[in-house]
Each structure stands twice: as C-alpha cells, then as structure tokens.
Design an enzyme around this catalytic site. Structure first.
Site, PDB file in Angstrom:
ATOM      1  N   CYS A  74       0.845  -1.202   0.000  1.00 55.46           N
ATOM      2  CA  CYS A  74       0.000   0.000   0.000  1.00 55.46           C
ATOM      3  C   CYS A  74       0.882   1.255   0.000  1.00 55.46           C
ATOM      4  O   CYS A  74       1.818   1.359   0.777  1.00 55.46           O
ATOM      5  CB  CYS A  74      -0.868  -0.065   1.247  1.00 55.46           C
ATOM      6  SG  CYS A  74      -1.643   1.468   1.721  1.00 55.46           S
TER       7      CYS A  74
HETATM    8  N1  MHO Z   1      -7.823  -0.265   1.511  1.00 55.22           N
HETATM    9  C1  MHO Z   1      -6.650  -0.542   2.300  1.00 55.22           C
HETATM   10  C2  MHO Z   1      -5.402  -0.167   1.571  1.00 55.22           C
HETATM   11  C3  MHO Z   1      -5.297   1.247   1.188  1.00 55.22           C
HETATM   12  S1  MHO Z   1      -4.080   1.399   0.077  1.00 55.22           S
HETATM   13  C4  MHO Z   1      -3.838   2.985  -0.344  1.00 55.22           C
HETATM   14  C5  MHO Z   1      -6.751   0.231   3.601  1.00 55.22           C
HETATM   15  O1  MHO Z   1      -7.664   1.005   3.750  1.00 55.22           O
HETATM   16  O2  MHO Z   1      -5.924   0.027   4.476  1.00 55.22           O
HETATM   17  O3  MHO Z   1      -4.486   0.679  -1.139  1.00 55.22           O
END
Ligand code: MHO
Length: 211
Positions: free
Chosen positions: A16
């Site tokens: 991420c």
């Molecule tokens: N949806 C996940 C990952 C975010 S990332 C910018 C979260 O909310 O932690 O893809």
C-alpha cells in the site's frame, strides 16, 4: 519556495503506497515524494480502476546528499520483499537507468541471504508514472487535519512540496531530533507548528494498511 536542485528519481512498489512516503520523507537527501500508479499498460489508471498497475512511491533525491544504494537499503528493509501480493501491492523496483538496474539486481541477490523464502520483487524498466488522486498524497500527514490546514498548501502544491515531504517523515518518527532541529529552523514555521511536529515525533501514530 521549493528547492531548485537537480534531482534524480527512484520508483518503488512496497505494498500500500501510504506508508512509504513517511518512511523516505525525512531521509537525508530526499527532496520530495509522491504516490501513484506505474508498471502497467492501462491508460489513466485511478485508485478504483488501476488495471494492471501497482501502487508506487516516487522519490526525488539530491544525488549530492544521498544515493540510490542508500534508498535501496531502505527499500529492502522496510517492507517484506518475500510476500507475494496481487499486482496492486506487489514489491517492485522500476529502474530509471542502467546504473539503477545494476544496483537493484545486485542488492536483490545480496539481500536473499537475509530471507528464508525467495524474494519476489520485480525489477522492471520505468515507463510512466500516473500521479494518484490528491487525497492519497501525503495521506498520513493529511490525517493531522488541523495541523495540515495550518500549512496552507493547495493540492497542487502538496504533491510537489519539499516541506510537506520532510514533515511527513519526521512526524511518523523517521528522523532524528538533531536533524529535525537543524532543518526545521529554516522552514519558517510557528512555534506552535514546530511543537506539534515534535509531539508527534515523540509518539508517532502507527501506520496500518490492511493488505
Ligand atoms: N484499503 C486498504 C489499503 C489502502 S491502500 C492505499 C486500507 O484502507 O488500508 O491501497
């Protein structure tokens, strides 16, 4: 004003893309960071439709203050290069020139000795970077909304902001108090703003991405 120095770029996929900005932001020689999508073929990817792209960080650094090898050391030690994720979150290095390609491959081989499982990091030629949506830029800095508002940066300024890049890193505990003291005296921030950053440096909020 933004520093006017010749920078070089490094582009990494580390899961991420929210977490790597503070990790690199306050490191010596890092001029600015931003997040976006790269590595795929889909035109104009977006967060909810990124196709075959990967969430990536792009770092602009001052080669007289740091070097690609130093950034690679941070890359290899701040995410798990042995865990296989879907393309969105894959571990990857997109090299910008032959020297970067060589160092990426050499360090990947050298780092293998530190892991039981194979390193799955892809090493590919950099092609094109699509900036992520504004709300993903300096994501964790924006969470400090009152402080963030006090910086009075517009979205187009934020994505290029040296100041926001540096603060983002310090605020999450990635710099030393001494480096902070030296550097922050040139920022022109109020005592209240500096105290807020220091308070967070002492007790940085944890960063989580639910992958
Ligand atoms: N949806 C996940 C990952 C975010 S990332 C910018 C979260 O909310 O932690 O893809």
């Amino acid at each position: 004003a933004e520093p006017d120095i010749a920078t070089e770029k490094a582009t990494f996929g580390m899961g991420c893309f929210w977490a790597p900005e503070p990790i690199f932001g306050s490191k010596k020689g890092v001029v600015r960071t931003k997040v976006g999508y790269t590595g795929g073929k889909k035109e104009n990817p977006t967060y909810y439709s990124m196709g075959d792209h990967t969430e990536a960080i792009q770092i602009e650094y001052d080669p007289s203050q740091t070097d690609y090898k130093t950034l690679l050391d941070i890359f290899w030690t701040t995410h798990d290069p042995t865990s296989r994720h879907k393309t969105q979150y894959k571990s990857a290095i997109w090299y910008h020139n032959d020297e970067q390609e060589k160092l990426a491959k050499e360090t990947k081989a050298a780092r293998q000795a530190e892991h039981r499982s194979p390193i799955v990091t892809d090493i590919e030629k950099f092609e094109r970077f699509y900036d992520a949506e504004d709300y993903h830029q300096k994501y964790h800095l924006r969470e400090h909304s009152r402080f963030y508002d006090s910086l009075k940066l517009t979205d187009p300024q934020l994505i290029k902001s040296h100041l926001a890049t540096r603060i983002h890193g310090y605020m999450y505990g990635y710099g030393t108090a001494q480096e902070f003291a030296e550097e922050s005296s040139k920022w022109g921030l109020s005592q209240e703003q500096l105290d807020y950053i220091k308070k967070n440096m002492a007790r940085p909020r944890a960063i989580h991405c639910g992958l």
